[in-house]
Structure formats: C-alpha cells, structure tokens
Design an enzyme around this catalytic site. Structure first.
Site, PDB file in Angstrom:
ATOM      1  CD  GLN A  74     -15.522  99.799  87.594  1.00 22.51           C
ATOM      2  OE1 GLN A  74     -14.344  99.765  87.863  1.00 22.51           O
ATOM      3  NE2 GLN A  74     -16.427 100.195  88.471  1.00 22.51           N
TER       4      GLN A  74
ATOM      5  CB  CYS B  59     -15.022 103.097  87.226  1.00 20.13           C
ATOM      6  SG  CYS B  59     -14.123 104.239  86.171  1.00 20.13           S
TER       7      CYS B  59
ATOM      8  CG  HIS C 197     -12.949  97.943  83.489  1.00 19.45           C
ATOM      9  ND1 HIS C 197     -12.439  96.778  84.044  1.00 19.45           N
ATOM     10  CD2 HIS C 197     -12.646  98.941  84.384  1.00 19.45           C
ATOM     11  CE1 HIS C 197     -11.847  97.068  85.201  1.00 19.45           C
ATOM     12  NE2 HIS C 197     -11.968  98.362  85.428  1.00 19.45           N
TER      13      HIS C 197
ATOM     14  NE  ARG D 220      -6.493  97.242  84.845  1.00 21.21           N
ATOM     15  CZ  ARG D 220      -7.026  98.182  85.636  1.00 21.21           C
ATOM     16  NH1 ARG D 220      -6.316  99.232  85.978  1.00 21.21           N
ATOM     17  NH2 ARG D 220      -8.263  98.062  86.080  1.00 21.21           N
TER      18      ARG D 220
ATOM     19  NE  ARG E 199     -14.220  96.362  89.760  1.00 27.79           N
ATOM     20  CZ  ARG E 199     -13.062  96.738  89.193  1.00 27.79           C
ATOM     21  NH1 ARG E 199     -12.637  97.984  89.314  1.00 27.79           N
ATOM     22  NH2 ARG E 199     -12.345  95.892  88.473  1.00 27.79           N
TER      23      ARG E 199
ATOM     24  CG  ASP F  28     -13.715 106.274  83.367  1.00 28.80           C
ATOM     25  OD1 ASP F  28     -12.895 106.446  84.303  1.00 28.80           O
ATOM     26  OD2 ASP F  28     -13.477 105.523  82.396  1.00 28.80           O
TER      27      ASP F  28
END
Ligand code: CP
Ligand code: NVA
Length: 307
Positions: A130, A263, A127, A100, A291, A223
C-alpha cells in the site's frame, strides 16, 4: 532481499528501485509480460480484500504467472495446521506466497519456513505494498522532491500509518501522523524508523492536532478508524476519533491543491465526508489503481529476480 514483510527490511536504494520499477511497469507493462512464466504464486487471504487481492491476482497474471488464491477460512493457518507445516508443504508447489493475516508474527513465521519469497499483503502491523503505491501516486501528482512536500496522515496509528512512516523515513519527506492519544503509532516501530530518518533527512512528527497539522499540507491521508479485526471496538473508536474527520472545513486549511488520499475501503461519514472524497482534490482511485503496479514491482523484483 528475499521477502517483503515490512518496508523497514529494505534499504533506501531498494525502495527507490521498487518505485522506479512500478512506474516503468505502468508505462510499459508488455515489457514484463513473461517475467513470471512458469511460476505459481499463492495468495493466502485471512481477511477480506478488494484492492490487494485484485492487484496481486491480476499482477501475477499480467506477468505471465499463475495465481493460486486461498480465501479467508480456507487454509486456517495456525489452527487447522501449524504455520511451519503450511510453509514447508507449499514450498513444494509455489514460487512465492502473498499473505494477508492478523498477527505480523504469522508472516514472519511463514517466511522463516519457506525458501521462496513471502510478500505481506497486510498484517496488523504493516501494509507495505500500500505504502509503495501511495508514494508512487504522490510522485505522479506532485512532481516535486518528497522532502519539499508536507504529507499529513490523520487517524489511527495503524498498519497503513506504520508503512507510511517506514517509507518516508527511508526515502525522505515531511510526514505528520496525527492520532488521538492512545492510538499513536507503535513506539518501538516508530523509534526504529526514526533511526532511518536521521540518515535520509526526513522529518517524522506525531501530533494530536489535525487543524494545526494540515496548515499548508500538500497531501492529507486517512484510513478507517476501525481496522479489520477491531470490529468490537466500533463504538469507542467512533467517539475517540470524531475530531479526526477529514471534512471540507479541515481541507480548507491545507494548500488549495492539496491531494486527499485514502487507502480504501472508506467509511464515508466517519473518517472522511462524501464531499471531500468525491472532490477534485481526491486522488483515491488513482491511488487504488496504482496498487497493481506496486504489487507487480514487488513480484518482478522478488520472484522474477529483476534487479
Ligand atoms: N487498501 C487495501 O488494502 O484494500 P483491500 O483491503 O480491499 O485490499
Ligand atoms: N487499516 C485497515 C486497512 C485496510 C486496507 C485495516 O487493517 O483494516
């Protein structure tokens, strides 16, 4: 396919395989418990994380592997040492790196210098793990072909939005990205995805009007307005995005059984109100729980070599 940097690197078939694998793992996790036996997976996180870190850490462990976690500031990729030096060093120890970071180019550079798989755990551009969990959740809840669903993302044309565009353009669906002007998805990125949507028959629309877009929506997704690394823009963004809030008035325009997704982490009172995120329409925690399975599916396919 060695790495997962963005979903656009995958074919439609590979993404469908990943989704199928994620669902199989969820149904029968024990079947996969030895897939990573003897393997070590590095988790390098340069930004905070709750869900992604937990999903990959627990996922590696459940598959029989050993996670090696590096917290933000620990490796200082690119400042303490060159990305390529980190990559070449870690290649002697690890069987995969989950990374990340801020700039997407960092992930590309790491992957280019590592013979083992690199999995993007969020960059400023995408992402992917996700979006896999998001589509898995939609499939679990709606039980309809994706091209029969209207999915409306409202907010910033950011990393999460990009990966949703990627996945729907590959596998089909009627996806709207509703963003204030100046915050639309990256043009080059969008154009590349639109090429895929010509093949899959999916419909990707970018608009600025949340009330128009949510008419008959099956899914509304949002988001944060201020992503990690954009903290200095809080004031401006709060004002630029204020017409994009998911609240009960907006939700009332959608289908009655419209699912609300986020998310997470949510900034309650900004992009979504308490009454909506805590409503019966909200599936945000099922989405968060999935996830684990999207992370495990990526590990099983890329590190475990299960096709
Ligand atoms: N959705 C998501 O990636 O959450 P974290 O930032 O907590 O990992
Ligand atoms: N767009 C958000 C997603 C967090 C999971 C960010 O990058 O901070």
């Amino acid at each position: 396919m060695k790495d997962c940097l963005s979903l656009e690197d995958f074919s439609k078939k590979e993404v469908e395989r990943l989704l199928d694998l994620a669902m199989r793992i969820k149904r029968n996790p024990k079947k996969y418990r030895n897939v990573l036996n003897g393997k070590h997976v590095g988790l390098i996180f340069e930004k905070p994380s709750l869900r992604t870190k937990t999903a990959f850490y627990v996922g590696v462990s459940k598959l029989g592997g050993v996670p090696v976690y590096y917290s933000p500031g620990e490796v200082q990729i690119g400042t303490r040492e060159k990305i390529s030096d980190v990559a070449k060093t870690l290649s002697y120890f690890l069987d995969c790196v989950v990374f990340r970071t801020f700039e997407h180019e960092n992930i590309k550079e790491l992957a280019a210098n590592m013979p083992v798989p690199v999995i993007n755990a969020l960059s400023d551009l995408t992402h992917p793990s996700q979006a896999l969990a998001d589509v898995m959740t939609i499939m679990e809840i709606k039980r309809k072909p994706l091209n029969k669903l209207k999915i409306v993302y409202i907010g910033d044309g950011n990393n999460v939005c990009h990966s949703l565009i990627n996945i729907f353009s590959l596998i089909g669906g009627n996806f709207y990205a509703v963003c204030p002007s100046g915050y639309c998805p990256d043009k080059k990125f969008l154009d590349e995805s639109l090429e895929n949507s010509k093949r899959s028959g999916s419909k990707i629309t970018v608009t600025h009007d949340p009330y128009g877009a949510v008419e008959d929506a099956d899914v509304i997704y949002t988001d944060v307005w201020v992503s990690m690394g954009q903290e200095e823009e809080v004031k401006k963004r709060r004002s630029d995005f204020k017409s994009m809030q998911i609240n009960s008035q907006l939700l009332a325009r959608a289908k009655k059984n419209c699912s609300v997704m986020h998310c997470l982490p949510a900034h309650r009172g900004d992009e979504i109100t308490d009454d909506v995120i805590d409503s019966a329409n909200s599936v945000v925690f099922q989405q968060a729980g999935n996830r684990l399975y999207s992370a495990m599916a990526l590990l099983v396919m890329l590190v475990g070599g299960v096709k």
